[in-house]
Write an enzyme that holds these catalytic residues in place. Structure first.
Site, PDB file in Angstrom:
ATOM      1  N   GLU A  28      86.497  53.834  -3.491  1.00  0.00           N
ATOM      2  CA  GLU A  28      85.616  53.996  -2.258  1.00  0.00           C
ATOM      3  C   GLU A  28      85.962  55.016  -1.494  1.00  0.00           C
ATOM      4  OE1 GLU A  28      84.533  49.164  -1.630  1.00  0.00           O
ATOM      5  OE2 GLU A  28      86.240  49.902  -2.359  1.00  0.00           O
ATOM      6  N   ASP A  88      85.835  42.519  -3.736  1.00  0.00           N
ATOM      7  CA  ASP A  88      85.102  41.283  -3.101  1.00  0.00           C
ATOM      8  C   ASP A  88      83.711  41.446  -3.392  1.00  0.00           C
ATOM      9  OD1 ASP A  88      84.379  43.499  -1.910  1.00  0.00           O
ATOM     10  OD2 ASP A  88      85.929  43.075  -0.100  1.00  0.00           O
ATOM     11  N   ARG A 127      91.208  42.410   3.443  1.00  0.00           N
ATOM     12  CA  ARG A 127      90.029  41.625   3.437  1.00  0.00           C
ATOM     13  C   ARG A 127      90.057  40.171   2.578  1.00  0.00           C
ATOM     14  NH1 ARG A 127      87.595  46.758   4.285  1.00  0.00           N
ATOM     15  NH2 ARG A 127      87.021  47.007   6.198  1.00  0.00           N
ATOM     16  N   HIS A 166      91.657  37.027  -3.576  1.00  0.00           N
ATOM     17  CA  HIS A 166      93.037  37.937  -3.266  1.00  0.00           C
ATOM     18  C   HIS A 166      94.103  36.964  -2.802  1.00  0.00           C
ATOM     19  CE1 HIS A 166      90.512  41.625  -3.447  1.00  0.00           C
ATOM     20  NE2 HIS A 166      89.663  41.027  -2.337  1.00  0.00           N
ATOM     21  N   ASP A 212      86.828  47.947  -4.307  1.00  0.00           N
ATOM     22  CA  ASP A 212      87.659  46.467  -3.975  1.00  0.00           C
ATOM     23  C   ASP A 212      87.271  45.375  -4.369  1.00  0.00           C
ATOM     24  OD1 ASP A 212      89.014  48.077  -2.022  1.00  0.00           O
ATOM     25  OD2 ASP A 212      87.460  48.085  -0.414  1.00  0.00           O
ATOM     26  N   GLU A 259      81.392  42.820  -1.595  1.00  0.00           N
ATOM     27  CA  GLU A 259      80.794  44.286  -1.232  1.00  0.00           C
ATOM     28  C   GLU A 259      81.130  45.360  -2.141  1.00  0.00           C
ATOM     29  OE1 GLU A 259      80.354  47.043   2.785  1.00  0.00           O
ATOM     30  OE2 GLU A 259      81.586  45.281   2.772  1.00  0.00           O
ATOM     31  N   TYR A 298      95.462  44.096  -0.130  1.00  0.00           N
ATOM     32  CA  TYR A 298      94.126  44.213   0.381  1.00  0.00           C
ATOM     33  C   TYR A 298      93.968  43.290   1.491  1.00  0.00           C
ATOM     34  CZ  TYR A 298      89.154  44.910   0.208  1.00  0.00           C
ATOM     35  OH  TYR A 298      87.666  45.036   0.515  1.00  0.00           O
TER      36      TYR A 298
END
Length: 957
Positions: free
Chosen positions: A18, A106, A335, A380, A104, A108, A333
């Site tokens: 990203e 997750d 989040r 995570h 990532d 999103e 990570y």
């Protein structure tokens, strides 16, 4: 297959992440044979306005960017500022044998990976590469163990995005029409605003209660030391067996809510006097074991809360700093909803406990922590230092805020694998009989820690600044029941109950999480949005709602009650999680939410619709018909939702240009009106203060008559500040070629409406003043302009030092100024007003400066103006960094894109005209050939307004 063996076979792999920073770090771990490139966030999204929607879509689809009539099909478009990056990725892909999507892990990140697949359309093998930390071992393991794309996670994220678009784009226009243009509504944003407003309502309704008690200092009569003090301080607990009232015994209206003794000042002083010669003794000593277990490792919200308490960081600043630490390989990570540590991390933490604190601080078994977040999504670990061996803060080489945040994370992680803190808590009761026969009993509490355990490494902060932290000891004298004590001093203490504390960023994050509203990973952006929209401003660390937010919440509560209902929002979150787990389908759920349609097992009655009214008034199923709610707005009285009673017939109104108070009806005798200061907290608007504001000079205040013209001179308070003007006689033409404009002048900064005189006004209106002429006969005038006082000679302007010079400067002084060479470019830089330290993003020093439009923060590259809730005196380094980060995030689109769009527009217009002329009946456009040119202009204006309005309908998670 290892990176080295596959490289030897000549394979070429494209890895897409990203962010550029992450790409740079990962590239260093993968080496040759790999190309690592960033998507730079999302490469496509729902259109940001009708202009971005492809021509084939019409009607509601163009407005919403979602085809609600065809299973809520989203219309995704590549962002204008990402087209060049997409082209670059396509070019790189053509030269690659495999594609690794390393966004990532997750929802999103999974959605970004899916969008990349949809846009790039790769013809080579595709792998989903996931990792929780950016270390060499983690990256190599991720390459060797890829997985498939998780479409279920993608579906859940898509549903969330579509839901938020429907909510924001349907409800926001209601706010524009009924409250103020360019406002926004959002599924979590509006609920978070309501929480802050409700807390302020509690503060407004709060009535303080006064109560008194006694504090005694009692001596043992023997010399003391650190382990056995010679005295203790105790507070009066009971009188004749009845407990003395404390703050917790009063309700929000100041009424006693328990059967306790309420001491007023007179009774308290009388009791103190009666206890002056009393003999006191220890009536009981109660000792209990004390034990405190370590805190769980950080997850997203607890990190935000603790960084706010201990470091003063806002939620957004915390996440930005954590992002840098993650991208550069320092932490895992950031989040995450998880408090779990991997076996590797537990081993690393336990090793550091032994090395730094000794084996006696290490528990026999590793500690594990149960998750506290319902339906936790992110797969995570907790946030922890990266790697299989933790670097101590000193070993990282980090500085500034990155060092502080890393140290916080490191301490918390290590402490989570340490032994409990143990000790004893003691309560001593001291009693005596007063001279008036009343029995008084005092109590004192103490705590001793015999083994600090994890407190050696870490102590959690508290939201309440008066709260006692876990590692604080309070040692009491070693006394036993029956011991005699002498009262060295008995003081009388008065107290007043306090209103509930306003939310801080930390406590609002905690409240949202406890109510299970929204996702923890989005809380920072939610708080940023309500601050940016002017719904909330800061006073210190407190979040204060604006009067505007009162109007917005009032409208939503009265007419869209379900949409800001806390339980409703939490239930929606549950439903979205069910979709993510594959237990529910997205399209039927969206139909229920938007249309209120009957779906099997939905709970709706048969008949096709069952929910618009329910969604509004809070009854029935938690899903209603949003579309029906926003269609009929006739029941919404714009004036009513923006009007709030103050008292004494005074009301507060939120107008298009801000809040104001008034009494009486407009255009009637006795009508009064006054503006409200921008930084006034709602709970500070008392009847007394409102009366004071109304009594201040505002509106037209007669100063007298101009002796030369006979015109009345008045002072007024306008939108752009106070000014003076003349009242022209009735019949004076105001328009046309014979129109006469009244003389007008702004007050100097040193003047105010309270003190301005007729003489001042006449002097101000005499400006500009002719100072004289130069040798060539060119007139020099002194004028007061938008940016201050100045001289003007032809087209040559020179600044003056102060406003008074406008009246005092002589021709010789003016000529001397013009004799100096004119300074080109900017004036000499002013010294900074305040230094804030090094920016965590740019690494450059940040200062506060005084600019043309007020104070601003800058790191030499980016400038950000201070907001209404900020001041030079109170702004913290973290707030400065946050403002700069927000400004960087709002970087304007590239000029080349604007030029291209500008060039294309006329061509489209011409084509449209030709099409209309050739075949009028076939034109599928809003403007037809039958319409007049004026109608076309009106339609064009409406389209422009719609586009502008749509862009302001920012939604949230």
């Amino acid at each position: 297959m290892s990176p080295t063996s596959e490289t030897a076979q000549g394979g070429r792999r494209l890895v897409i992440v990203e962010s550029p920073a992450k790409a740079k770090t990962i590239k260093g771990y993968l080496g040759p044979g790999y190309t690592v490139e960033a998507s730079v966030g999302h490469i496509r999204d729902l259109p940001n306005g009708a202009a971005e929607v492809p021509e084939k879509y019409t009607g509601e689809v163009r407005r919403l960017g979602v085809d609600v009539e065809h299973d809520f099909q989203p219309i995704y478009v590549v962002n204008a500022d990402k087209k060049a990056q997409v082209k670059k990725l396509k070019d790189l892909l053509r030269d690659s044998d495999e594609l690794f999507l390393a966004t990532d892990e997750d929802r999103e990140g999974e959605a970004i990976a899916w969008h990349l697949l949809e846009v790039l359309k790769p013809k080579v093998p595709v792998h989903r590469m996931v990792f929780h930390e950016i270390t060499k071992d983690a990256i190599r393991e991720a390459v060797e163990n890829p997985r498939a794309l998780n479409k279920r996670m993608v579906d859940a994220q898509e549903t969330r995005r579509i839901l938020d678009r429907l909510y924001g784009y349907e409800v926001s226009p209601v706010l524009w029409k009924k409250v103020m243009p360019r406002l926004s509504a959002g599924r979590v944003q509006s609920v978070a605003t309501r929480l802050v407003v409700e807390r302020e309502r509690e503060r407004i309704a709060f009535r303080s209660a006064e109560y008194w008690d006694l504090t005694g200092t009692f001596a043992t009569g023997r010399p003391g030391d650190s382990s056995d003090p010679s005295s203790l301080v105790a507070r009066l607990n009971t009188v004749d067996g009845k407990r003395v009232a404390q703050g917790r015994d009063f309700d929000s209206l100041g009424q006693l809510k328990s059967d306790t003794l309420h001491l007023d000042e007179a009774n308290a002083r009388a009791l103190a006097a009666a206890l002056e010669n009393t003999q006191f003794s220890v009536r009981s000593v109660e000792s209990k074991p004390y034990r405190r277990s370590p805190y769980a490792p950080f997850r997203t919200t607890t990190l935000q809360q603790e960084a706010s308490r201990k470091l003063g960081f806002g939620a957004k600043a915390t996440m930005q700093i954590a992002q840098k630490l993650y991208e550069n390989g320092y932490i895992t990570y950031m989040r995450t909803d998880s408090t779990t540590l991997s076996d590797t991390a537990i081993a690393a933490a336990r090793a550091q406990v032994t090395h730094l604190y000794g084996a006696e601080y290490l528990p026999d078994k590793p500690r594990t922590y149960a998750g506290k977040v319902k339906n936790a999504q992110e797969a995570h670990e907790a946030i922890r230092p990266s790697g299989d061996r933790f670097r101590t803060p000193a070993e990282t080489g980090l500085t500034g805020d990155q060092f502080k945040l890393y140290e916080l994370i490191w301490k918390r992680t290590v402490a989570s694998q340490m032994k409990d803190a143990v000790g004893n808590s003691v309560t001593v009761r001291i009693g005596g009989v007063a001279s008036d026969g009343r029995d008084a009993e005092f109590t004192a509490s103490g705590k001793t820690i015999t083994f600090h355990g994890f407190l050696k490494a870490y102590v959690e902060g508290a939201d309440d600044p008066n709260a006692e932290l876990d590692d604080r000891e309070r040692r009491l004298p070693q006394v036993t029941e029956g011991d005699a004590l002498s009262a060295e001093e008995i003081t009388v203490d008065g107290h007043a109950t306090k209103p509930p504390a306003r939310y801080t960023e930390a406590s609002l994050v905690k409240e949202l999480e406890e109510r299970e509203i929204g996702r923890p990973s989005t809380y920072a952006s939610i708080i940023g949005t309500i601050l940016d929209r002017g719904y909330v401003f800061k006073k210190g660390t407190a979040l204060v709602p604006s009067f505007l937010s009162f109007a917005v919440v009032n409208l939503l509560e009265k007419h869209f009650g379900r949409l800001v209902d806390y339980d409703f929002t939490a239930k929606m979150e549950d439903d979205l999680d069910r979709i993510a787990r594959g237990e529910a389908q997205a399209v039927p759920w969206l139909k229920r939410f938007y249309f209120g349609e009957t779906v099997p097992d939905s709970g709706f009655a048969a008949g096709g619709h069952g929910g618009a009214a329910d969604a509004g008034n809070g009854d029935g199923d938690h899903l209603g018909g949003l579309k029906e709610l926003v269609t009929d707005l006739g029941a919404i009285d714009a004036r009513e939702v923006s009007t709030f009673p103050v008292g004494n017939d005074i009301v507060l109104r939120v107008g298009r240009y801000g809040p104001y108070i008034e009494r009486g009806d407009r255009d009637t005798d006795g009508h009064q009106r006054a503006d409200i200061p921008d930084d006034l907290a709602p709970d500070e608007l008392s009847v007394e203060y409102a009366e004071e504001l109304l009594a201040k000079p505002s509106g037209d205040y007669e100063l007298g008559t101009d002796p030369e013209t006979g015109h009345q001179i008045v002072a007024k308070d306008g939108r752009y500040g106070p000014y003076v003007t003349e009242v022209l006689p009735e019949g004076t033409p105001k328009t046309g070629k014979n129109a006469v404009k009244p003389r007008t002048a702004s007050l100097f900064k040193s003047m105010s409406l309270d003190t301005v005189t007729l003489e001042d006004a006449l002097r101000l209106m005499s400006l500009p003043r002719v100072v004289g002429t130069d040798a060539e006969g060119v007139e020099i005038t002194a004028q007061n302009g938008r940016y201050g006082p100045y001289l003007k000679k032809g087209t040559d302007s020179r600044s003056l030092e102060n406003e008074e010079q406008l009246f005092t400067i002589t021709l010789d002084e003016a000529l001397a100024i013009y004799a100096q060479p004119k300074q080109r470019g900017r004036a000499a830089a002013k010294p900074p007003l305040k230094e804030l330290g090094e920016d965590p993003v740019s690494g450059k020093p940040v200062v506060v400066k005084d600019g043309r439009f007020g104070p601003y923060v800058t790191d030499g590259e980016t400038n950000a103006t201070l907001r209404s809730g900020d001041s030079v005196e109170t702004i913290t380094p973290e707030r400065g960094f946050e403002l700069l980060a927000e400004k960087r995030a709002k970087a304007p689109a590239k000029k080349t894109a604007k030029k291209t769009a500008a060039k294309k527009a006329p061509a489209k217009k011409t084509a449209a005209k030709k099409t209309t002329a050739a075949k009028k009946t076939a034109a599928k456009k809003t403007t037809t050939a039958a319409k007049t040119t004026a109608a076309k202009k009106t339609t064009a204006k409406k389209t422009t307004v719609r586009k502008t309005a749509a862009s302001s309908a920012v939604t949230d998670d």
